[in-house]
Write a protein that holds these residues in place. Structure first.
Motif, PDB file in Angstrom:
ATOM      1  N   TYR A 373       0.838  -1.203   0.000  1.00 17.75           N
ATOM      2  CA  TYR A 373       0.000   0.000   0.000  1.00 17.75           C
ATOM      3  C   TYR A 373       0.869   1.246   0.000  1.00 17.75           C
ATOM      4  O   TYR A 373       0.578   2.230  -0.717  1.00 17.75           O
ATOM      5  CB  TYR A 373      -0.922   0.004   1.221  1.00 17.75           C
ATOM      6  N   ASN A 377       0.794   4.095  -3.017  1.00 15.30           N
ATOM      7  CA  ASN A 377       0.078   5.344  -2.752  1.00 15.30           C
ATOM      8  C   ASN A 377       0.953   6.454  -2.152  1.00 15.30           C
ATOM      9  O   ASN A 377       0.432   7.498  -1.760  1.00 15.30           O
ATOM     10  CB  ASN A 377      -1.083   5.059  -1.779  1.00 15.30           C
ATOM     11  N   GLU A 464      -5.459  -3.306   3.635  1.00 12.62           N
ATOM     12  CA  GLU A 464      -6.645  -2.592   4.095  1.00 12.62           C
ATOM     13  C   GLU A 464      -6.376  -1.828   5.385  1.00 12.62           C
ATOM     14  O   GLU A 464      -6.937  -0.734   5.605  1.00 12.62           O
ATOM     15  CB  GLU A 464      -7.794  -3.607   4.303  1.00 12.62           C
ATOM     16  N   ARG A 467      -4.884   1.450   4.360  1.00 18.86           N
ATOM     17  CA  ARG A 467      -5.851   2.331   3.689  1.00 18.86           C
ATOM     18  C   ARG A 467      -6.737   3.018   4.716  1.00 18.86           C
ATOM     19  O   ARG A 467      -7.011   4.224   4.609  1.00 18.86           O
ATOM     20  CB  ARG A 467      -6.710   1.494   2.723  1.00 18.86           C
TER      21      ARG A 467
END
Length: 474
Positions: A373, A377, A464, A467
């Motif tokens: 992640y 990002n 997750e 996030r």
């Protein structure tokens, strides 16, 4: 009426004279109901005379049928006198003879019917052993019952028919079945083992091969009588095609004080997908008539075997629970066991020493998802979100390194409950696990806990987490 009653009194003599004129090949023995010998067994049979042939009802050994048709056809009585004649014949039957059965006929007659009692749709066909045979006289349905010549039916089935005029008895014997019976008896005696161990080994081999006749030959007479209906119902093929008996093992043998032997035999089952458990029989063998025969087969459950199956379920659970770890030592100790009917439960103390199953923190699936992640990002994250994510990843990096290098210990009480079938085989869909909570109560084990998930699911879980962390940072 007086004249007719005199004729009724004279009727047995009239019929006896008529029987003298009937050829031996087609003899009859009515109206005086007599006991006919069939393979040496006395059976009270009444016959229907039709054109000089003996006609026997063939459904359910219920041979009772009208006996006046011949007299009607020859004009010796008329239809109005028939009912009185039947009453007279029944009055002369032996006291122990079975009364005429009432209720629905076994073969409901077709409708409409001809005056002769035959269905108007055409003659009946008679098939024995898949062969269409001609009895010489067309089979008929009379009062819902199928009638054929007795001699023809017996001979078509391989029996021998004899007429004893002196005793007015029809004798039906089946020499082939007698010969086969003697042959099988001699074969069974020749194959009977000469020691208790050989007897059980041979019987277990018969179970493995699903050969009911093989098993039956090793049983004592009393047990044969008890078990024969079950073997016949199964067509002498025992067990099922799946799961099948893969192998058998004699776990224990013990001589009893009265001279019999008791064996504990384990049968291991298999399916196309792998092992399917096992069950245990306790077999008793005794010496009778110079040979060893099985006198008892006890298939009651063996608690030791139930415990083995339950522990296997716990072992499989631990393997799933620690699928992402490197196990150093595992101990599963039974603390308690309880059985009631088909249900059983056991409590185990599970102790596991382990390390993470990776060489570096970045290889741990959840950490792999966190790093993914961040890389994907980084350019879009706010400074605050970036700091939180990097701090969280660094924390896990340090924690995971410790778990990789230093063994961890896990100790927990685990309860398992299960249901077993009639042969003591565990029903996997009824297995449940419970974990002890902080106050000593057992609560259902959550199978959605992270360590039961796959690697892909754990990677997605780490992704997750980051996030959600980024979203909370604004």
């Amino acid at each position: 009426m007086t004249s007719f009653r005199r004729k009724l009194w004279f009727l047995p003599m009239l019929l006896a004279l008529f029987l003298i004129l009937i050829p031996v090949v087609a003899t009859a023995a009515i109206p005086d109901p007599a006991f006919k010998a069939v393979n040496g067994t006395a059976i009270d049979i009444q016959f229907l005379l039709d054109h000089g042939l003996t006609m026997a009802q063939i459904k359910d050994l219920d041979y009772y049928a009208p006996v006046v048709e011949m007299l009607l056809k020859t004009g010796q009585i008329n239809k109005d006198q028939a009912s009185t004649l039947v009453e007279g014949l029944l009055a002369h039957r032996p006291a122990e003879a079975e009364p005429l059965k009432e209720g629905p006929a076994p073969f409901p007659p077709p409708s409409p019917r001809s005056a002769a009692g035959e269905p108007s749709t055409g003659p009946l066909k008679f098939v024995i052993n898949n062969s269409l045979l001609d009895p010489g006289v067309t089979p008929r349905i009379i009062d819902g019952r199928v009638m054929v010549p007795a001699r023809w039916l017996a001979e078509a089935l391989g029996a021998r028919v004899e007429w004893d005029g002196a005793t007015r008895t029809i004798k039906i014997d089946d020499p082939e079945s007698d010969s086969l019976r003697r042959q099988l008896t001699l074969l069974e005696k020749a194959l009977t083992p000469k020691s208790p161990g050989e007897t059980v080994q041979s019987w277990a081999a018969g179970v493995k091969n699903r050969n009911g006749a093989w098993q039956y030959a090793l049983l004592a007479p009393a047990l044969k009588e008890k078990c024969r209906p079950n073997y016949e119902r199964m067509g002498w093929v025992t067990g099922v095609s799946s799961p099948w008996v893969e192998k058998y093992t004699i776990l224990e043998q013990k001589e009893e004080p009265e001279g019999s032997w008791r064996f504990t035999v384990q049968f291991d089952l298999m399916t196309s997908t792998g092992p399917a458990g096992s069950y245990i029989n306790h077999v008793t063998v005794q010496h009778q008539d110079g040979s060893w025969y099985i006198t008892g087969i006890d298939s009651t459950w063996d608690q030791w075997q139930l415990k083995v199956q339950l522990q296997k379920q716990v072992e499989d659970l631990v393997a799933r629970q620690y699928q992402h770890y490197r196990l150093l030592d595992t101990k599963i100790d039974l603390q308690s066991f309880y059985q009631s009917g088909f249900q059983a439960e056991a409590v185990y103390l599970v102790r596991v020493s382990h390390l993470l199953g990776v060489d570096t923190p970045a290889e741990w699936p959840p950490q792999k998802g966190r790093l993914h992640y961040l890389e994907e990002n980084r350019a879009r994250l706010t400074p605050e979100a970036l700091r939180k994510i990097e701090r969280q990843i660094a924390f896990w990096q340090q924690e995971l390194q410790e778990y990789i290098t230093e063994p961890q210990e896990a100790n927990e009480f685990l309860k398992v409950t299960a249901r077993f079938d009639s042969r003591g085989r565990l029903q996997k869909d009824a297995v449940q696990f419970f974990i002890e909570d902080a106050v000593g109560q057992y609560i259902p084990l959550d199978m959605n806990l992270p360590y039961f998930k796959s690697e892909a699911e754990l990677i997605q879980q780490g992704y997750e987490e980051m996030r959600q962390l980024a979203a909370g940072a604004g």
